[in-house]
Structure formats: C-alpha cells, structure tokens
Design a protein around this motif. Structure first.
Motif, mmCIF file in Angstrom:
data_model
loop_
_atom_site.group_PDB
_atom_site.id
_atom_site.type_symbol
_atom_site.label_atom_id
_atom_site.label_comp_id
_atom_site.label_asym_id
_atom_site.label_seq_id
_atom_site.Cartn_x
_atom_site.Cartn_y
_atom_site.Cartn_z
ATOM 1 N N TRP A 64 -6.553 0.077 8.133
ATOM 2 C CA TRP A 64 -5.646 -0.464 7.120
ATOM 3 C C TRP A 64 -5.429 -1.998 7.628
ATOM 4 O O TRP A 64 -5.255 -2.738 6.842
ATOM 5 C CB TRP A 64 -4.112 0.110 7.550
ATOM 6 N N HIS A 73 -3.779 -1.149 -5.281
ATOM 7 C CA HIS A 73 -2.870 0.120 -5.045
ATOM 8 C C HIS A 73 -2.966 0.884 -6.346
ATOM 9 O O HIS A 73 -1.788 1.122 -6.864
ATOM 10 C CB HIS A 73 -1.336 -0.385 -4.789
ATOM 11 N N ARG A 84 -0.648 6.622 0.588
ATOM 12 C CA ARG A 84 -1.316 5.215 0.250
ATOM 13 C C ARG A 84 -2.650 5.917 -0.430
ATOM 14 O O ARG A 84 -3.389 6.860 -0.098
ATOM 15 C CB ARG A 84 -1.882 4.754 1.319
ATOM 16 N N GLU A 92 -5.723 3.461 -2.103
ATOM 17 C CA GLU A 92 -6.310 2.129 -2.281
ATOM 18 C C GLU A 92 -7.763 2.207 -2.381
ATOM 19 O O GLU A 92 -8.604 3.077 -2.030
ATOM 20 C CB GLU A 92 -6.261 1.333 -0.892
ATOM 21 N N GLU A 129 -4.117 7.564 2.801
ATOM 22 C CA GLU A 129 -3.152 8.315 3.760
ATOM 23 C C GLU A 129 -2.502 9.097 3.439
ATOM 24 O O GLU A 129 -1.550 9.289 2.349
ATOM 25 C CB GLU A 129 -2.551 7.067 4.432
ATOM 26 N N THR A 186 0.898 -1.199 -0.044
ATOM 27 C CA THR A 186 0.030 -0.053 0.123
ATOM 28 C C THR A 186 0.877 1.081 0.038
ATOM 29 O O THR A 186 0.462 2.348 -0.660
ATOM 30 C CB THR A 186 -0.887 -0.145 1.292
ATOM 31 N N ASN A 187 2.063 1.381 0.453
ATOM 32 C CA ASN A 187 2.843 2.456 0.690
ATOM 33 C C ASN A 187 3.806 2.729 -0.671
ATOM 34 O O ASN A 187 4.409 3.882 -0.675
ATOM 35 C CB ASN A 187 3.730 2.317 1.834
ATOM 36 N N ARG A 190 -8.122 -3.442 5.366
ATOM 37 C CA ARG A 190 -7.507 -3.482 4.108
ATOM 38 C C ARG A 190 -6.623 -4.617 3.789
ATOM 39 O O ARG A 190 -6.822 -5.543 2.885
ATOM 40 C CB ARG A 190 -7.095 -2.080 3.512
ATOM 41 N N HIS A 191 -5.586 -4.726 4.774
ATOM 42 C CA HIS A 191 -4.579 -5.933 4.664
ATOM 43 C C HIS A 191 -5.495 -7.292 4.870
ATOM 44 O O HIS A 191 -4.966 -8.493 4.387
ATOM 45 C CB HIS A 191 -3.684 -5.695 5.626
ATOM 46 N N ARG A 213 4.443 6.083 -2.439
ATOM 47 C CA ARG A 213 5.368 7.195 -1.923
ATOM 48 C C ARG A 213 6.616 6.710 -1.701
ATOM 49 O O ARG A 213 7.743 7.306 -2.047
ATOM 50 C CB ARG A 213 4.850 7.589 -0.633
#
Length: 464
Positions: free
Chosen positions: A320, A374, A251, A253, A280, A154-155, A323-324, A158
C-alpha cells in the motif's frame, strides 16, 4: 493571476501586533504557501499568518474582513486542483500548527481534533486504542483540508468518504464569527445540516477550526492480495461482480500495465506487468478467508492470474505504500514532467465501459498516461504526464481530460470523485449540476461571505 495591490499597512501592523513572528511576508514562506500538487504554476499570497487557536483564526478573519483582504486557508499543501493559490492575493491562513486532539471518546467511537492534525498523526494517536480513522488519501493530508475537499481514498468502498465520517465541525466565518454544527450523536434531525455544507466547501465559506470524527474498530484480521489480468476490462469486471455479490471488500485498487511498470521501478517491486488489482479484506479470520476465496474465484472467471497473498503487516504496508506513492512513481516515467490527474467517478454499472473507452483514447495519444484508481466505488484516475511549457502537450492533456470528464458525466457520474473543484473544474461543475444549482451555491456563498473574501476564484469564476 494574483492581485498587484499591496496589503494595507494598517492590516500589516495589526497582524504583526497580533501574531508577532507568526506573521510573515518573507519570500520563502510565501513561496511555500503559494503552490500545491496541481499542474498550476505557483501564485504567492501577500503574506502568511499562522494560527495557534480558534481565537487566532477569528481575530485574523475579523481584521481581513475589515480591510477587505482575501484569505486562503492552508493545511498541509497537498491539494491537486489549485485550491491554495492566491489568485486574488491576500493572506494564507496556515492552521497546520493547530494539530491537537481535543477530546477522545472511545466508548462512542468518536474523536474531536483541531484541523491541522494529519491523518497519519491521528492514527498514530489511536494506534493502541483498538480504533482507527479509515480515510486515506495518498498524501498525509490534514483533517481540515480533507473536510474542505470531501476527501476519500483507498478505503472508501467499505468505510465511505469524509462526508460519512464527520459527525460535526466548527468553522469561523468570514467576519470572524464562530459557527458550530453537528454533534457527537450518531444522528440528528435538528435543522439544516450545516456540517455537510462545509464538507467540500474548499475554504470558500469559512475556516474549519474543529472536527468531530467517526472512528472504526481495527479489524481482527486483514488480508491483502494482488491479482494480474489479461485486460483492464477483466480487472474491472471482477470488482463489479465482487460489489454486486455484497462482499465487503475494504480496498479494491486498479493499476494498469504502465502504472505497474512505474511502481515496480520506483518501489522496487517485482509485480507482473499487466493490469492488476490490489485488494484488501477486513473482518475476522473466517470471514476474511471466505471473502478472499470468493473474490479469487471471480478473478479466475475473468482471466485473473497469479493471485498472490500478503498476510503479514510488513508485506501489506509495502504494497500500500507503493500504491500511495503512485504519483511520484509516475513522474519518473517522463523526467521533468508535471501531472494532470483526472478524477472522475461513475456508477458501478458504467465503470467497465468508461475505463475501457478511456484506455482506447490513451492508446491513440502520445502522452504517457497511467490509469489507476479506487474502482471499488467507481472512482478512477488518469495521470496525464506532460511538459507544462509545451503548448501542444498541454492542449493534448486537456483534450483527453475533457473526453474523460464528458464521458463520465454522460454516464451519470461526476467530474470529481475526491479532489474537488478548485480552479481546474469550474466549467465542468456547471455542466454537471446545471445553472440553477450553481446559482444556489452562489447564493449560499453570498450569504456567508458577501465580500467574497474566502478563497476567491475557486469553485466559481465570479461571485455574481
């Protein structure tokens, strides 16, 4: 699929003498190492060897090389494309007990770890340091496995993927020799970039034994938001405009209507059941507020509604975590089903068209299939839920999968943004790269593993 040839008795004796109780042919242990999170049925290795050190890895590989027995590296067992299946028999080499931090250089923003440490354990180690490691695939995967599959999460929009966050690594080659690559420096022009050769190699070139990672400062301020939309197109367009404006969203999503229904039920949420963005923002308090306000305005211009903020850590963690845990939530939509998860990634300019066309395909199918992903880096998934014992459902899932992949490739994208090739995407790899590239990959494999000992049957249908 597995070889029916038993392990040579001299190899069994040698590994037993070397490892003692860390060498096992027990059925339960083999079953544990003969499955992953893919659609495939289990394929058991002939035995399992647990390594505690790089010396163990080297000794095991030397013995297997001498007896021409395949080796399948094993970390946490969370891969999605059949990477861990012993399709030609052999030894599952488990490095999960090699889970230590070897050195920590906070002033250099780097850390060196063994391959079996998981991402959550690593960040727990870093918790009080002011630094963190940002790559976060949904599973609590091992760092070695994340390197082997070139993982992201998800990150990535960035902080990048494993490719950008590995400074160097050591690996043990098929014949037991130790290869060192990369350094702790931020850049180097010293020869071939062998570290990147192993990032995404899926255990086919050797066993990753040590990794030096790039770390990032923990942001001063974090703010998360959820925004609903009338359509998937509006949600995707909002993300595209956010990236094009240069907003450093951490993030972004996407979850579609069916995905939201599943998350609400599984994680006890009360989100509006419509296409939704989870967002995020990282930075200082002023920059986070400014970024969030701009994205909220963009969302409103794309028929976004019900923009809700989660500024407290407990609220963000709940969001999150849901989401995970999406895969587990989706599996509840069709009790007893298995999931075929697609994994395409496309240029940002093509994302809205690809997601919209995919949504149209799914509306014409009888299989439940949530869309999520993502979208900040052009990567989206479809979770095709099916009964693997029903040939019609399996054929329908593969038909949809082929349509999604071919559309992504036609748009200049890739068949796999983060899961890897494994068993399932071998043919797509040829279509994506062409035969010259595949021949070049085979030549590298042949040079480093001439006996085709390392995780055979993955990435290529055959070595020659």
């Amino acid at each position: 699929m597995a070889s029916s040839q038993p392990l040579p008795q001299p190899l069994r004796d040698a590994l037993d003498n070397l490892l003692g109780e860390r060498f096992s042919t027990a059925q339960a242990v083999r079953e544990h190492h003969g499955r992953d999170e893919s659609l495939y049925d289990p394929v058991l290795p002939d035995a399992v060897a647990y390594a505690h050190s790089v010396e163990d890895i080297s000794a095991i590989l030397k013995l297997c090389h001498e007896h021409r027995v395949p080796v399948i590296p094993y970390g946490s067992g969370s891969s999605l494309e059949g990477h861990l299946l012993a399709v030609q028999g052999g030894i599952s080499l488990d490095v999960s007990r090699m889970d230590q931090v070897l050195s920590f250089q906070p002033e250099d923003l780097s850390i060196t770890v063994q391959p079996g440490i998981t991402r959550k354990a690593l960040n727990e180690y870093l918790r009080t340091s002011g630094l963190f490691f940002p790559i976060d695939p949904g599973a609590d995967a091992s760092i070695g496995g994340m390197c082997a599959t070139r993982a992201s999460g998800t990150n990535a929009v960035r902080y990048g993927t494993m490719r950008e966050n590995v400074l160097g690594l050591n690996a043990v080659l098929a014949d037991g020799r130790l290869l060192r690559s990369g350094s702790k420096a931020k850049k180097s022009s010293a020869g071939y970039d062998l570290a990147r050769l192993f990032i995404g190699s899926e255990g086919t070139l050797g066993v990753i034994s040590e990794v030096t990672l790039k770390l990032h400062p923990q942001p001063e301020a974090i703010s998360a938001a959820v925004c609903s939309f009338d359509s998937v197109e509006g949600a995707v367009q909002t993300v595209i405009e956010t990236i094009q404006l240069g907003i450093a969203v951490a993030r972004a999503e996407l979850v579609d209507r069916l995905a939201i229904q599943a998350l609400n039920h599984y994680s006890k949420l009360t989100l509006q059941e419509s296409p939704t963005l989870f967002l995020e923002f990282h930075g200082n308090a002023a920059s986070v507020a400014e970024q969030a306000k701009t994205v909220q305005d963009l969302a409103a211009s794309n028929d976004g509604m019900d923009f809700k903020w989660a500024t407290q850590q407990e609220e963000r963690n709940r969001l999150w975590s849901a989401r995970h845990n999406a895969l587990f939530a989706f599996l509840q939509l069709k009790p007893g089903c298995r999931a075929l998860s697609t994994d395409v990634c496309v240029p940002l300019s093509k994302l809205a068209d690809c997601v919209s066309a995919t949504e149209q395909d799914l509306r014409q199918s009888y299989l439940p299939a949530p869309i999520f992903g993502h979208v900040g880096d052009g990567n989206f998934h479809v979770c095709l839920l099916l009964d693997p014992n029903n040939p019609a459902e399996l054929a329908e899932a593969e038909r949809l999968n082929h349509a999604i992949v071919h559309r992504a490739l036609a748009a200049g994208g890739t068949c796999t943004g983060e899961h890897g090739v494994g068993l399932h995407k071998i043919d797509f790899l040829v279509e994506e790269h062409g035969q010259v590239a595949i021949d070049t990959m085979r030549a590298i494999k042949q040079a480093l593993d001439p006996l085709n000992q390392m995780n055979p049957g993955k990435i290529f249908r055959q070595l020659g």
